[in-house]
Scaffold this motif. Structure first.
Motif, PDB file in Angstrom:
ATOM      1  N   ASP A 139     -14.490  81.451 -64.946  1.00  0.00           N
ATOM      2  CA  ASP A 139     -14.637  82.704 -64.220  1.00  0.00           C
ATOM      3  C   ASP A 139     -15.538  83.708 -64.935  1.00  0.00           C
ATOM      4  OD1 ASP A 139     -12.986  81.857 -62.135  1.00  0.00           O
ATOM      5  OD2 ASP A 139     -11.189  82.426 -63.261  1.00  0.00           O
ATOM      6  N   ALA A 140     -15.961  83.376 -66.144  1.00  0.00           N
ATOM      7  CA  ALA A 140     -16.797  84.295 -66.921  1.00  0.00           C
ATOM      8  C   ALA A 140     -18.223  84.294 -66.386  1.00  0.00           C
ATOM      9  CB  ALA A 140     -16.787  83.905 -68.388  1.00  0.00           C
ATOM     10  N   ALA A 182     -32.939  76.104 -73.296  1.00  0.00           N
ATOM     11  CA  ALA A 182     -31.512  76.046 -73.614  1.00  0.00           C
ATOM     12  C   ALA A 182     -30.696  76.366 -72.369  1.00  0.00           C
ATOM     13  CB  ALA A 182     -31.174  77.039 -74.718  1.00  0.00           C
ATOM     14  N   VAL A 183     -29.556  75.742 -72.262  1.00  0.00           N
ATOM     15  CA  VAL A 183     -28.640  75.991 -71.156  1.00  0.00           C
ATOM     16  C   VAL A 183     -27.581  76.980 -71.631  1.00  0.00           C
ATOM     17  CG1 VAL A 183     -26.975  74.958 -69.573  1.00  0.00           C
ATOM     18  CG2 VAL A 183     -29.005  73.670 -70.262  1.00  0.00           C
ATOM     19  N   PRO A 184     -27.472  78.168 -71.017  1.00  0.00           N
ATOM     20  CA  PRO A 184     -26.440  79.125 -71.410  1.00  0.00           C
ATOM     21  C   PRO A 184     -25.059  78.652 -70.933  1.00  0.00           C
ATOM     22  CG  PRO A 184     -27.727  80.005 -69.588  1.00  0.00           C
ATOM     23  CD  PRO A 184     -28.346  78.705 -69.974  1.00  0.00           C
ATOM     24  N   LEU A 185     -24.055  78.906 -71.746  1.00  0.00           N
ATOM     25  CA  LEU A 185     -22.695  78.478 -71.452  1.00  0.00           C
ATOM     26  C   LEU A 185     -21.726  79.650 -71.553  1.00  0.00           C
ATOM     27  CD1 LEU A 185     -22.789  75.337 -73.763  1.00  0.00           C
ATOM     28  CD2 LEU A 185     -23.095  75.353 -71.272  1.00  0.00           C
ATOM     29  N   ALA A 186     -20.767  79.707 -70.639  1.00  0.00           N
ATOM     30  CA  ALA A 186     -19.706  80.727 -70.671  1.00  0.00           C
ATOM     31  C   ALA A 186     -18.471  80.118 -71.325  1.00  0.00           C
ATOM     32  CB  ALA A 186     -19.384  81.191 -69.254  1.00  0.00           C
ATOM     33  N   MET A 209     -20.176  76.247 -50.690  1.00  0.00           N
ATOM     34  CA  MET A 209     -19.871  76.801 -51.990  1.00  0.00           C
ATOM     35  C   MET A 209     -21.185  77.108 -52.717  1.00  0.00           C
ATOM     36  SD  MET A 209     -17.624  75.084 -54.972  1.00  0.00           S
ATOM     37  CE  MET A 209     -16.548  76.203 -55.782  1.00  0.00           C
ATOM     38  N   THR A 210     -21.300  78.290 -53.252  1.00  0.00           N
ATOM     39  CA  THR A 210     -22.485  78.716 -53.966  1.00  0.00           C
ATOM     40  C   THR A 210     -22.329  78.447 -55.458  1.00  0.00           C
ATOM     41  OG1 THR A 210     -22.798  80.482 -52.353  1.00  0.00           O
ATOM     42  CG2 THR A 210     -23.991  80.670 -54.435  1.00  0.00           C
ATOM     43  N   ALA A 211     -23.359  77.864 -56.047  1.00  0.00           N
ATOM     44  CA  ALA A 211     -23.325  77.607 -57.485  1.00  0.00           C
ATOM     45  C   ALA A 211     -23.380  78.932 -58.239  1.00  0.00           C
ATOM     46  CB  ALA A 211     -24.488  76.719 -57.878  1.00  0.00           C
ATOM     47  N   ARG A 212     -22.525  79.074 -59.228  1.00  0.00           N
ATOM     48  CA  ARG A 212     -22.513  80.288 -60.046  1.00  0.00           C
ATOM     49  C   ARG A 212     -23.480  80.144 -61.204  1.00  0.00           C
ATOM     50  NH1 ARG A 212     -16.783  82.327 -61.468  1.00  0.00           N
ATOM     51  NH2 ARG A 212     -18.166  83.805 -62.435  1.00  0.00           N
ATOM     52  N   THR A 213     -24.092  81.237 -61.559  1.00  0.00           N
ATOM     53  CA  THR A 213     -24.974  81.226 -62.723  1.00  0.00           C
ATOM     54  C   THR A 213     -24.329  82.021 -63.837  1.00  0.00           C
ATOM     55  OG1 THR A 213     -26.167  83.177 -61.943  1.00  0.00           O
ATOM     56  CG2 THR A 213     -27.060  81.027 -61.335  1.00  0.00           C
TER      57      THR A 213
END
Length: 137
Positions: free
Chosen positions: A76-77, A68-72, A1-5
């Motif tokens: 699925d976004a 900062a850590v970006p958040l969706a 499984m590939t980590a999504r960014t």
């Protein structure tokens, strides 16, 4: 499984506080650095522990650069709509929770004065607009 960014690009750019008379964070310059945001924070006023608030000065004071850590908003976004950052800002430790709402950026700022327990923890909310085309004072 590939980590999504999460693509942080929607948060990138210069942001100006709507309240031109407020002390605290005045400008935020958000730049994408890999999968993170780097926030260059500029405050208006100097932290003055004896007064427990920021004292307004005519010249903005650059506070810090924080990662900062970006958040969706959904698993699925692919694009960021928020961020979380924490670290030192002047003599305080801060947690910044920022989120986009209809093209504007709102940041909840939580501060702790670790060096002086007599100074109370503070939380405030500030609203920002993109600086492109804005006249900065």
């Amino acid at each position: 499984m590939t980590a999504r960014t999460v693509d942080a690009a929607p948060l990138a750019g210069g942001w100006v506080n709507f309240d031109t008379t407020a002390t605290g964070i005045h400008l935020v310059d958000a730049a994408v650095d890999g999968s993170r945001l780097m926030l260059q924070i500029t405050e208006r006023g100097d932290p003055d522990p004896s007064q427990e608030t920021l004292v307004r000065t005519a010249t903005p004071v650059t506070g810090a650069t924080l990662p900062a850590v970006p958040l969706a908003d959904d698993m699925d976004a692919a694009e960021a709509v928020a961020f979380l950052a924490e670290g030192p800002l002047g003599s305080r430790q801060v947690i910044l929770c920022g989120y986009l709402n209809r093209g504007l950026l709102t940041i909840d700022v939580h501060t702790v004065h670790t060096a002086d327990p007599q100074i109370p923890n503070v939380m405030y909310r500030a609203h920002f607009y993109r600086s492109e085309g804005a006249v900065l004072l």
